[in-house]
Design a protein around this motif. Structure first.
Motif, short mmCIF file in Angstrom:
data_model
loop_
_atom_site.label_atom_id
_atom_site.label_comp_id
_atom_site.label_asym_id
_atom_site.label_seq_id
_atom_site.Cartn_x
_atom_site.Cartn_y
_atom_site.Cartn_z
N LEU A 198 -5.10 -9.64 46.24
CA LEU A 198 -4.67 -10.76 46.40
C LEU A 198 -3.85 -10.58 48.02
O LEU A 198 -3.17 -8.87 48.14
N TYR A 199 -3.84 -11.48 48.56
CA TYR A 199 -3.28 -11.33 50.48
C TYR A 199 -2.89 -12.03 50.73
O TYR A 199 -3.12 -13.34 50.83
N LEU A 200 -0.89 -11.97 50.65
CA LEU A 200 -0.70 -12.77 50.96
C LEU A 200 0.36 -12.50 52.52
O LEU A 200 0.25 -11.13 52.63
N GLY A 201 0.51 -13.31 52.91
CA GLY A 201 1.14 -13.59 54.32
C GLY A 201 2.55 -14.77 54.65
O GLY A 201 1.40 -15.77 54.51
N ILE A 261 1.07 -8.48 54.16
CA ILE A 261 1.12 -9.03 56.14
C ILE A 261 2.60 -9.04 55.82
O ILE A 261 2.96 -10.04 56.39
N ALA A 262 3.41 -7.64 56.44
CA ALA A 262 4.66 -8.09 56.22
C ALA A 262 5.37 -7.45 57.95
O ALA A 262 6.57 -7.46 57.14
N THR A 263 4.89 -7.49 58.68
CA THR A 263 5.57 -7.46 59.69
C THR A 263 6.48 -8.18 60.48
O THR A 263 6.80 -9.04 59.80
N ILE A 273 1.20 -2.71 48.41
CA ILE A 273 -0.05 -2.52 49.74
C ILE A 273 0.76 -3.19 50.79
O ILE A 273 0.45 -5.01 51.29
N ALA A 274 1.69 -2.71 51.91
CA ALA A 274 2.07 -3.85 52.82
C ALA A 274 2.13 -2.93 53.61
O ALA A 274 2.04 -1.39 54.87
N VAL A 275 1.54 -3.33 55.18
CA VAL A 275 0.98 -3.34 56.61
C VAL A 275 2.52 -4.11 56.67
O VAL A 275 3.11 -5.17 56.84
N ILE A 276 2.95 -3.54 57.51
CA ILE A 276 4.61 -2.90 57.71
C ILE A 276 4.86 -2.75 59.62
O ILE A 276 4.44 -2.47 60.22
N THR A 277 5.70 -2.79 60.08
CA THR A 277 5.89 -2.96 61.36
C THR A 277 7.03 -1.20 61.35
O THR A 277 7.82 -1.40 60.52
N GLU A 278 6.75 -0.95 62.39
CA GLU A 278 6.94 -0.06 62.29
C GLU A 278 8.88 0.45 62.34
O GLU A 278 9.69 -0.04 63.16
N GLY A 279 9.75 1.50 61.85
CA GLY A 279 11.28 0.92 61.97
C GLY A 279 11.70 0.62 59.98
O GLY A 279 12.71 0.05 60.25
N ASP A 329 4.62 0.44 47.31
CA ASP A 329 3.53 1.15 45.99
C ASP A 329 3.21 2.30 47.44
O ASP A 329 2.94 3.20 47.62
N ASP A 330 2.45 0.96 48.59
CA ASP A 330 2.01 1.73 49.42
C ASP A 330 2.14 1.80 50.78
O ASP A 330 2.00 -0.07 50.67
N VAL A 331 2.17 1.87 51.72
CA VAL A 331 3.66 1.17 52.75
C VAL A 331 1.82 1.22 54.60
O VAL A 331 1.46 2.80 54.34
N PHE A 332 1.58 0.88 55.57
CA PHE A 332 0.99 1.73 56.70
C PHE A 332 1.92 0.58 57.58
O PHE A 332 1.73 -0.59 57.74
N TYR A 333 2.02 1.31 58.79
CA TYR A 333 2.76 0.95 59.91
C TYR A 333 2.07 0.75 60.83
O TYR A 333 1.21 1.07 61.56
#
Ligand code: G6P
Length: 611
Positions: free
Chosen positions: A471-474, A522-524, A547-553, A562-566
């Motif tokens: 599932l992809y959520l934004g 996708i949680a910037t 799995i979250a794509v997030i902003t640095e900081g 569980d997993d993040v990518f900045y």
């Protein structure tokens, strides 16, 4: 869909045709075939990829100076040797390849059947070919005339290339709806669905238009309309190099195209965006600026990934320009009875510029007086040519079936469009405008920073490659990126994936969540951040893997995912151009880990020229 190649001239035809087919394989790869004209016709064809045919005919008589070739995306009839093109006519004297669909083929087949014709394939192509031959014999006319008569009775879309055993150096070609480019060399001519098969031989090309017929010989190119009137071929110069369509050391075109994005986005912005001076130069917009400023609404039509770019543009244009925007699937728009008023602006978004549904949708809208603005990647393509104005994305040739660099190019163009219109309309403050220009200017560098960290996504991909669903959520500007992320995963890893607005997931998809379901957020950092944090909690409470794509900081989400990518910080309007990069890489690495041919995933084609 389907790639066609032809050559006539002093060189050996086969190597040119087979190399051309390899370059056009992105258009379909269900079967391959060639017809060579020497003393008589030789036809070799086979289910499967170009390389398979090539291997199977090693050592055969391939000598000829005129030849045609086809790589198929099946429409009528399953992929098989007998449904592979070229087809030969009942007399065995004509061979034909076809890209498109003959819609009234069943009627024609019945008529020919009544006359005793027997068909060896399930294709509409074989029907059209025998229809042409039947006219030639009954009317006692030449092949050219028979083609003209036949095409006047045909409904649907086509590019056809025909060889006649009695005219050893001639290829007859005709087009309606599907693309055809003719390369003009010295004493030789090349034909292709695009210009890639002829790049190393000539840069001079003629784009054939709908309802035109070409009689092509080594020293002669005659162009006519279906009324038999001659048309002067308009020769254009190609601005494309061979290196652009080669892998350049990467394992796959898709990976190469993902990694090209810092430079393709830069190329798209170059000469248009001047962040220091605070200007955007886009002649296509400037020439139509009064239309844009006064537009009551903008309708965006597109398919696939381009549709996701349109959806994001809706959010951005409504926010910055205060013009209502509607986003339409081209395939729906063309068949329903939409309200299109004179002066409405239709923005057609297409990488290939050849997608049949998008093309017909804008033709219809044009008839109703709408202004057509094309956002297209392929220079000289059909959509670019029928648009009243437009802006190219300048991403260069995109060969991997899943769109990557063309998508970020579309976003760059659409954001520049929105900024330029907003500035002209006075719906954006000077400060916000200047800031967004600087932000856009910084995108190539930030994409580069993300790509340097690609290995982190490889590790995440390996962890989740066994999933059967995702599932992809934004939310907000990242919602279209969730849709695009899910589409990418489906396309090249065959994992079922759905994109959803993060809050809407409570109305259905949440029922799927358990400890086995990966959920990509996708949680910037943007105006929705707190809200999406709550949505992550809702998934975690049900044991989903986040799995979250997030902003640095970001210090909140790493504690729950569980997993993040900045990714680097960016304004929320610009951030989707960054957050889409990890979506591309994640699907690429999952696809590779699963052993999928990511450049040519099953059942798909890059350029969908049938509806
Ligand atoms: C196909 C391709 C997609 C693309 C879509 C629309 O489905 O596989 O990558 O987004 O067509 O194509 P277009 O050329 O109009 O952007």
């Amino acid at each position: 869909m389907c790639g066609i190649v032809g050559y006539t001239g002093p060189k050996e035809a086969y190597p040119i045709v087979i190399t051309g087919l390899k370059r056009l394989e992105y258009r379909g790869y269900d079967s391959t075939g060639v017809a060579l004209l020497n003393s008589g016709l030789k036809v070799y064809k086979k289910k499967g990829r170009v390389a398979e045919l090539e291997e199977s005919i090693l050592g055969k008589d391939l000598h000829a100076h005129t030849g045609i070739g086809h790589t198929r995306w099946a429409t009528h009839g399953e992929p098989s040797d007998r449904n592979a093109h070229p087809h030969t006519s009942a007399s065995g004297k004509l061979a034909m390849i076809h890209n498109g669909i003959i819609e009234n083929y069943a009627q024609l087949k019945k008529e020919l059947g009544n006359k005793g014709y027997v068909f060896t394939s399930d294709t509409d192509t074989e029907v059209l070919l025998n229809f042409i031959e039947d006219i030639k014999e009954n009317n006692q006319c030449d092949l050219e005339e028979a083609v003209r008569v036949a095409l006047k009775r045909v409904t649907g879309a086509y590019v056809i290339l025909l060889l006649d055993a009695d005219s050893p150096d001639t290829i007859i070609a005709a087009r309606k709806g599907s693309p055809l480019v003719i390369g003009v060399g010295k004493g030789e001519h090349f034909l292709g669905s695009d210009a890639s098969p002829m790049l190393e031989y000539t840069k001079e090309v003629v784009y054939v238009n709908d309802y035109e017929l070409a009689i092509v010989r080594p020293n002669e190119l005659i162009l006519k309309n279906l009324g038999n009137e001659k048309i002067t071929p308009f020769v254009t110069k190609l601005d494309m190099e061979l290196a652009e369509i080669e892998k350049g050391g990467y394992d796959h075109f898709m990976l190469k195209e993902i990694f090209e994005q810092p430079s393709t986005i830069h190329d798209c912005l170059r000469g248009r965006l001047d962040a220091t001076a605070g200007t955007i130069t886009m002649s296509g917009i400037q020439n139509n600026i009064e239309h844009f400023k006064n537009a009551q609404r903008i309708i965006m039509v597109a398919c696939g990934t381009s549709w996701h770019a349109a959806l994001l543009a809706e959010y951005i244009i409504e926010e910055l320009c205060r013009i209502p925007v509607e986003v339409e699937y081209a395939s729906e728009f063309r068949y329903r009875n939409p309200i299109v008023n004179k002066g409405d602006i239709i923005v057609a978004i297409s990488q290939s510029g050849e997608t049949a549904d998008t093309l017909v949708a804008i033709e219809r809208a044009k008839e109703n007086g709408a202004i057509i603005f094309g956002v297209v990647n392929v220079v000289g393509s059909s959509i670019a040519r029928i648009s009243d104005g437009g802006a190219y994305t300048h991403a260069g040739p995109e060969i991997g079936v899943a769109s990557t660099k063309a998508f970020t190019g579309q976003l760059a163009v659409l954001i520049m469009m929105a900024l330029k219109i907003a500035k002209e309309k006075g719906t954006i403050s000077d400060e916000r405008y200047k800031n967004l220009l600087l932000e856009l200017d910084a995108v190539p560098e930030k994409v580069n920073a993300i790509l340097k960290n690609a290995d982190a996504l490889k590790a995440i991909a390996l962890k989740y490659k066994g999933a059967s669903d995702a599932l992809y959520l934004g939310r907000g500007y990242n919602f279209p990126i969730a849709l695009e992320g899910a589409l990418k995963l489906k396309e090249i890893s065959y994992i079922h994936a759905e994109g959803y607005p993060a809050a809407e997931m409570k109305h259905g998809p949440i029922a799927l969540v358990d400890e086995n379901l990966p959920v990509v957020f996708i949680a910037t950092k943007d105006s929705y951040h707190e809200k999406i944090v709550s949505n992550i909690q809702e998934i975690k409470a049900r044991k989903g893997k986040v799995i979250a794509v997030i902003t640095e900081g970001d210090e909140i989400i790493p504690g729950m995912a569980d997993d993040v990518f900045y990714i680097p910080e960016a304004d929320e309007i610009i951030a989707p151009m960054l957050s889409t990069i990890p979506m591309q890489l994640l699907s690429y690495y999952v696809g590779i880990a699963k052993g999928v041919d990511v450049d040519k995933p099953r059942n798909l084609a890059k350029s969908v020229t049938v509806e």
